[in-house]
Design a protein around this motif. Sequence first.
Motif, short mmCIF file in Angstrom:
data_model
loop_
_atom_site.label_atom_id
_atom_site.label_comp_id
_atom_site.label_asym_id
_atom_site.label_seq_id
_atom_site.Cartn_x
_atom_site.Cartn_y
_atom_site.Cartn_z
N GLU A 218 0.83 -1.22 0.00
CA GLU A 218 0.00 0.00 0.00
C GLU A 218 0.86 1.26 0.00
OE1 GLU A 218 -4.30 -0.76 2.14
OE2 GLU A 218 -2.65 0.00 3.34
N LEU A 219 2.09 1.15 0.48
CA LEU A 219 2.96 2.33 0.58
C LEU A 219 3.99 2.36 -0.55
CD1 LEU A 219 3.63 2.22 4.43
CD2 LEU A 219 1.86 3.47 3.21
N SER A 220 3.82 1.51 -1.55
CA SER A 220 4.81 1.43 -2.64
C SER A 220 4.69 2.59 -3.62
CB SER A 220 4.66 0.11 -3.39
OG SER A 220 3.39 0.06 -4.01
N GLY A 221 3.59 3.34 -3.52
CA GLY A 221 3.38 4.45 -4.44
C GLY A 221 2.75 4.01 -5.75
N ALA B 92 7.94 9.63 13.68
CA ALA B 92 8.96 9.22 12.71
C ALA B 92 9.19 7.71 12.73
CB ALA B 92 10.27 9.97 12.97
N PRO B 93 8.19 6.96 12.27
CA PRO B 93 8.34 5.50 12.32
C PRO B 93 9.26 4.97 11.22
CG PRO B 93 6.30 6.07 11.21
CD PRO B 93 6.92 7.37 11.67
N ASP B 94 9.83 3.78 11.45
CA ASP B 94 10.46 3.04 10.36
C ASP B 94 9.35 2.28 9.64
OD1 ASP B 94 13.11 3.64 10.74
OD2 ASP B 94 13.42 2.03 12.21
N ILE B 95 9.38 2.32 8.32
CA ILE B 95 8.41 1.53 7.56
C ILE B 95 9.02 0.14 7.33
CG2 ILE B 95 7.11 1.35 5.41
CD1 ILE B 95 6.18 3.62 7.27
N ILE B 96 8.37 -0.89 7.85
CA ILE B 96 8.96 -2.23 7.76
C ILE B 96 8.16 -3.15 6.82
CG2 ILE B 96 10.10 -2.13 10.01
CD1 ILE B 96 7.79 -3.73 11.17
N GLY B 97 7.04 -2.64 6.29
CA GLY B 97 6.28 -3.45 5.33
C GLY B 97 5.38 -2.58 4.51
N GLY B 98 5.01 -3.06 3.32
CA GLY B 98 4.05 -2.32 2.51
C GLY B 98 4.67 -1.50 1.41
N LYS B 99 6.00 -1.60 1.21
CA LYS B 99 6.63 -0.86 0.12
C LYS B 99 7.04 -1.78 -1.02
CE LYS B 99 9.16 2.87 1.34
NZ LYS B 99 10.24 3.63 2.03
N GLU B 100 6.70 -3.06 -0.89
CA GLU B 100 7.16 -4.02 -1.88
C GLU B 100 6.32 -4.05 -3.15
OE1 GLU B 100 5.29 -4.39 1.02
OE2 GLU B 100 6.05 -6.34 1.70
N SER C 23 -4.21 -15.63 -15.76
CA SER C 23 -5.02 -14.91 -14.79
C SER C 23 -4.05 -14.30 -13.78
CB SER C 23 -6.04 -15.83 -14.12
OG SER C 23 -5.42 -16.65 -13.18
N VAL C 24 -4.18 -13.01 -13.61
CA VAL C 24 -3.25 -12.29 -12.74
C VAL C 24 -3.98 -11.85 -11.48
CG1 VAL C 24 -1.71 -10.31 -12.51
CG2 VAL C 24 -1.94 -11.46 -14.71
N GLN C 25 -3.41 -12.23 -10.35
CA GLN C 25 -3.99 -11.80 -9.09
C GLN C 25 -3.06 -10.78 -8.45
OE1 GLN C 25 -4.92 -14.99 -6.34
NE2 GLN C 25 -5.50 -13.49 -4.80
N ILE C 26 -3.62 -9.64 -8.09
CA ILE C 26 -2.82 -8.60 -7.43
C ILE C 26 -3.25 -8.52 -5.97
CG2 ILE C 26 -2.13 -6.18 -7.44
CD1 ILE C 26 -2.95 -6.06 -10.40
N ASN C 27 -2.32 -8.82 -5.08
CA ASN C 27 -2.62 -8.75 -3.64
C ASN C 27 -2.07 -7.46 -3.06
OD1 ASN C 27 -3.69 -11.36 -3.74
ND2 ASN C 27 -1.70 -12.28 -3.32
N LEU C 28 -2.93 -6.76 -2.34
CA LEU C 28 -2.48 -5.54 -1.66
C LEU C 28 -1.92 -5.90 -0.28
CD1 LEU C 28 -5.12 -2.74 -2.31
CD2 LEU C 28 -2.72 -2.76 -2.98
N ILE C 29 -0.72 -5.42 0.00
CA ILE C 29 -0.09 -5.68 1.29
C ILE C 29 -0.20 -4.42 2.14
CG2 ILE C 29 2.06 -6.33 2.44
CD1 ILE C 29 0.99 -8.48 0.53
N LYS C 30 -0.70 -4.59 3.36
CA LYS C 30 -0.87 -3.44 4.26
C LYS C 30 0.47 -2.85 4.68
CE LYS C 30 -5.39 -3.39 6.08
NZ LYS C 30 -5.88 -2.74 4.85
N GLY C 31 0.48 -1.55 4.85
CA GLY C 31 1.66 -0.88 5.37
C GLY C 31 1.87 -1.23 6.83
#
Length: 113
Positions: free
Chosen positions: A35-38, A96-104, A61-69
Amino acid sequence: MHEFSLVLNIIDIVTEYAVKENAKEVKEVEIEVGELSGVVYDALEFALQAAVKGTLMEHSSVQINLIKGLARCTECLHEYETDSLFKPCPECKNCAPDIIGGKELRVKSIVIE
Ligand SMILES: [Zn+2]
């Protein structure tokens, strides 16, 4: 369009794998998008539909999964879901958090025939 070059990259990865495995066709592709990948989900889907023509992915068939930030507070180390890069920690209000998921953006699985 940013999404279009991402899609070409995805098709490259999938095609390279399929060719290496001597596949006639790619049946299914699963993609994970943070979700944070832009990346704009609709634009990604649209670009994908246009770009697969004439490739081994044309009939997949393409499945796109959204990953939460996911953020981790740099002060108290609390981990929390977030939809922005600057959401304050719900525990100590540190901003000022570190983003550890959701940018992939990655290809999670490929099914070939
Ligand atoms: Zn905190």
